[in-house]
Design an enzyme around this catalytic site. Structure first.
Site, PDB file in Angstrom:
ATOM      1  N   THR A  62      58.172   3.602  76.326  1.00 26.54           N
ATOM      2  CA  THR A  62      58.534   4.913  76.867  1.00 26.54           C
ATOM      3  C   THR A  62      57.604   5.323  78.001  1.00 26.54           C
ATOM      4  O   THR A  62      56.447   4.886  78.054  1.00 26.54           O
ATOM      5  CB  THR A  62      58.426   5.959  75.729  1.00 26.54           C
ATOM      6  OG1 THR A  62      58.445   7.264  76.285  1.00 26.54           O
ATOM      7  CG2 THR A  62      57.130   5.818  74.929  1.00 26.54           C
ATOM      8  N   ASP A  63      58.102   6.210  78.860  1.00 26.53           N
ATOM      9  CA  ASP A  63      57.239   6.741  79.926  1.00 26.53           C
ATOM     10  C   ASP A  63      56.187   7.702  79.368  1.00 26.53           C
ATOM     11  O   ASP A  63      55.243   8.064  80.066  1.00 26.53           O
ATOM     12  CB  ASP A  63      58.069   7.438  81.015  1.00 26.53           C
ATOM     13  CG  ASP A  63      58.867   8.639  80.515  1.00 26.53           C
ATOM     14  OD1 ASP A  63      58.892   8.895  79.292  1.00 26.53           O
ATOM     15  OD2 ASP A  63      59.478   9.335  81.355  1.00 26.53           O
TER      16      ASP A  63
HETATM   17  P1  NAD Z   1      66.040   5.730  67.201  1.00 31.26           P
HETATM   18  O1  NAD Z   1      65.101   6.589  66.417  1.00 31.26           O
HETATM   19  O2  NAD Z   1      67.408   6.244  67.487  1.00 31.26           O
HETATM   20  O3  NAD Z   1      66.229   4.330  66.471  1.00 31.26           O
HETATM   21  C1  NAD Z   1      65.150   3.616  65.928  1.00 31.26           C
HETATM   22  C2  NAD Z   1      65.709   2.514  65.056  1.00 31.26           C
HETATM   23  O4  NAD Z   1      64.594   1.780  64.511  1.00 31.26           O
HETATM   24  C3  NAD Z   1      66.534   3.030  63.857  1.00 31.26           C
HETATM   25  O5  NAD Z   1      67.726   2.295  63.727  1.00 31.26           O
HETATM   26  C4  NAD Z   1      65.615   2.804  62.658  1.00 31.26           C
HETATM   27  O6  NAD Z   1      66.316   2.562  61.457  1.00 31.26           O
HETATM   28  C5  NAD Z   1      64.806   1.584  63.107  1.00 31.26           C
HETATM   29  N1  NAD Z   1      63.492   1.528  62.445  1.00 31.26           N
HETATM   30  C6  NAD Z   1      62.574   2.533  62.355  1.00 31.26           C
HETATM   31  N2  NAD Z   1      61.514   2.114  61.646  1.00 31.26           N
HETATM   32  C7  NAD Z   1      61.746   0.823  61.304  1.00 31.26           C
HETATM   33  C8  NAD Z   1      61.012  -0.145  60.577  1.00 31.26           C
HETATM   34  N3  NAD Z   1      59.819   0.144  60.060  1.00 31.26           N
HETATM   35  N4  NAD Z   1      61.546  -1.381  60.431  1.00 31.26           N
HETATM   36  C9  NAD Z   1      62.758  -1.680  60.965  1.00 31.26           C
HETATM   37  N5  NAD Z   1      63.510  -0.797  61.626  1.00 31.26           N
HETATM   38  C10 NAD Z   1      63.009   0.447  61.799  1.00 31.26           C
HETATM   39  O7  NAD Z   1      65.252   5.382  68.526  1.00 31.26           O
HETATM   40  P2  NAD Z   1      65.779   5.236  70.032  1.00 31.26           P
HETATM   41  O8  NAD Z   1      65.801   6.567  70.657  1.00 31.26           O
HETATM   42  O9  NAD Z   1      67.000   4.379  70.039  1.00 31.26           O
HETATM   43  O10 NAD Z   1      64.566   4.420  70.680  1.00 31.26           O
HETATM   44  C11 NAD Z   1      64.530   2.999  70.619  1.00 31.26           C
HETATM   45  C12 NAD Z   1      63.288   2.505  71.329  1.00 31.26           C
HETATM   46  O11 NAD Z   1      63.281   2.941  72.685  1.00 31.26           O
HETATM   47  C13 NAD Z   1      61.990   3.025  70.703  1.00 31.26           C
HETATM   48  O12 NAD Z   1      61.046   1.980  70.727  1.00 31.26           O
HETATM   49  C14 NAD Z   1      61.570   4.163  71.620  1.00 31.26           C
HETATM   50  O13 NAD Z   1      60.185   4.324  71.608  1.00 31.26           O
HETATM   51  C15 NAD Z   1      62.086   3.657  72.962  1.00 31.26           C
HETATM   52  N6  NAD Z   1      62.447   4.701  73.935  1.00 31.26           N
HETATM   53  C16 NAD Z   1      63.275   5.741  73.569  1.00 31.26           C
HETATM   54  C17 NAD Z   1      63.633   6.687  74.534  1.00 31.26           C
HETATM   55  C18 NAD Z   1      64.578   7.820  74.204  1.00 31.26           C
HETATM   56  O14 NAD Z   1      64.821   8.700  75.051  1.00 31.26           O
HETATM   57  N7  NAD Z   1      65.185   7.861  73.035  1.00 31.26           N
HETATM   58  C19 NAD Z   1      63.142   6.588  75.840  1.00 31.26           C
HETATM   59  C20 NAD Z   1      62.291   5.511  76.158  1.00 31.26           C
HETATM   60  C21 NAD Z   1      61.959   4.563  75.200  1.00 31.26           C
END
Ligand code: NAD
Ligand code: TYD
Length: 349
Positions: A131-132
């Site tokens: 993430t940023d």
């Molecule tokens: P999310 O919370 O919607 O999904 C996370 C997923 O990870 C879920 O399906 C959950 O069940 C799984 N998970 C959590 N803990 C776990 C564990 N211990 N073992 C296995 N699975 C596990 O998240 P998202 O918004 O889709 O983000 C996904 C990635 O992208 C993350 O790494 C986040 O940091 C990064 N990110 C998100 C954003 C955003 O705006 N949402 C922006 C930049 C980067």
């Protein structure tokens, strides 16, 4: 199969779009979705691909080293795209340790298993999605570049920064081929309604207050989730190992303006009189340590790999609202049970 790619967190918001893209675009790849199905993971997000020949789901927690090893062996994993994480800043404020466990220890577990299973590191890639927010808060203008020093401010961003450092340390120390991307705020279908945009869509529909932290002046750069998935595809296939790529939408909005826009769109789509939904806007106590502004300079990715966001925000937000209105069952499902508990504890404490 040409590759057997382990995508972690594939039942979550961004991960499910990445899984759907890879399963449909690369029929010769085996796509292994590893997810422990926390409150944020939902297999309904994957209905379109669940029967595909090149798709497999494995319910495993990142903290279970033996489970991870078994998945690598069973599916002969060639590459990893790591998205699984605890992802919500407010939850990281109330339970930081959960973020250390999954985001830091879980990532190190996965790195260890990949390092132990792969023999010729040059033949494999470990792609870490970040993430940023690791860059901190831009209070005084400017943009986050790939060279911006890390300065995480929340327990969430501190845990993601730590995982990024471990990925780089494994490349430097053991020679693992790695790549990292740091993306701005995503929006679109399938986002859990604890995040600003789906929370407001859900609350407008149900005539519930729209909680704006502080004065609503904080700024985020928003990117449509499918554009993020395409950027990940590009970086996975064409990115240079050892590099970092920033991904962003060149699309900065103050929170209050996003919420006002959502109110206008929803009034129109729900046939409500203009101005009805904006009456739900409620200014609440600010988030602790609330980062003021995030803004990504995505020019490296544009220049080196030719990626650009494809959707204008005005178009993406209409599509997003339509998706939530057309998928009431999904919303009802994910907002039943624990969601009510979280909502009451968070907003009515
Ligand atoms: P999310 O919370 O919607 O999904 C996370 C997923 O990870 C879920 O399906 C959950 O069940 C799984 N998970 C959590 N803990 C776990 C564990 N211990 N073992 C296995 N699975 C596990 O998240 P998202 O918004 O889709 O983000 C996904 C990635 O992208 C993350 O790494 C986040 O940091 C990064 N990110 C998100 C954003 C955003 O705006 N949402 C922006 C930049 C980067
Ligand atoms: P969020 O969607 O939680 O993403 P992040 O904190 O990772 O940027 O929040 C986006 C912005 O909206 C952020 O500045 C916090 C603010 N916000 C509110 O004002 N009210 C809310 O109910 C939520 C969830 C967020």
């Amino acid at each position: 199969m040409q590759k057997s790619i382990l995508i972690t967190g594939g039942a979550g918001f961004i991960g499910s779009h990445v899984v759907k893209l890879f399963v449909s675009k690369y029929p010769k790849y085996k796509v292994v979705n590893l997810d422990s199905l926390t409150y944020a993971g939902n297999l309904e997000n994957l209905k379109e691909v669940e029967k595909a020949d090149n798709y497999v789901f494995e319910k495993v927690d990142l903290l279970e080293e033996s489970g991870l090893k078994a998945v690598f062996e069973k599916h002969e994993i060639t590459d990893v795209i790591h998205l699984a994480a605890e992802s919500h800043v407010d939850r990281s404020i109330s339970d930081p340790l959960a973020f250390v466990k999954t985001n830091v220890i879980g990532t190190v577990n996965l790195l260890n298993v990949a390092r132990g299973y792969w023999k010729d590191y040059d033949a494999h890639l470990f792609y870490h999605v970040s993430t940023d927010e690791v860059y901190g808060s831009l209070d005084n203008g400017g943009y986050f570049e790939e060279t911006t020093a890390y300065d995480p401010q929340s327990p969430y961003s501190a845990s993601k920064a730590s995982s990024d450092h471990f990925v780089r340390a494994y490349a430097n120390t053991y020679g693992l081929r790695t790549v990292i991307s740091n993306c701005s705020n995503n929006y679109g279908p399938n986002q859990f309604p604890e995040k600003l945009i789906p929370l407001c869509v859900h609350n407008i529909k149900n005539n519930k207050p729209l909680p704006i932290y502080g004065k609503g002046e904080n700024v985020r750069d928003w990117l449509y989730v499918i554009d993020h998935a395409h950027a990940i595809d590009k970086i996975f296939h064409e990115g240079k190992a050892g590099e970092t790529y920033n991904i962003g939408g060149w699309n900065e909005w103050q929170n209050i303006n996003i919420v006002k826009l959502l109110c206008e769109i929803m009034d129109r789509k729900l046939g409500r009189e203009k101005g009805t939904s904006s009456k739900l806007i409620t200014f609440v106590k600010d988030r602790a340590g609330h980062d003021m502004r995030y803004a990504i300079d995505a020019s490296k990715l544009e220049k080196e790999l030719g990626w650009k966001p494809s959707l204008q925000f005005e178009e993406g937000i209409e599509k997003t609202v339509d998706w939530y209105l057309e998928n009431e069952a999904w919303l009802e499902h994910v907002t039943s049970g624990d969601y009510q508990k979280y909502y009451i504890e968070h907003y009515q404490a």
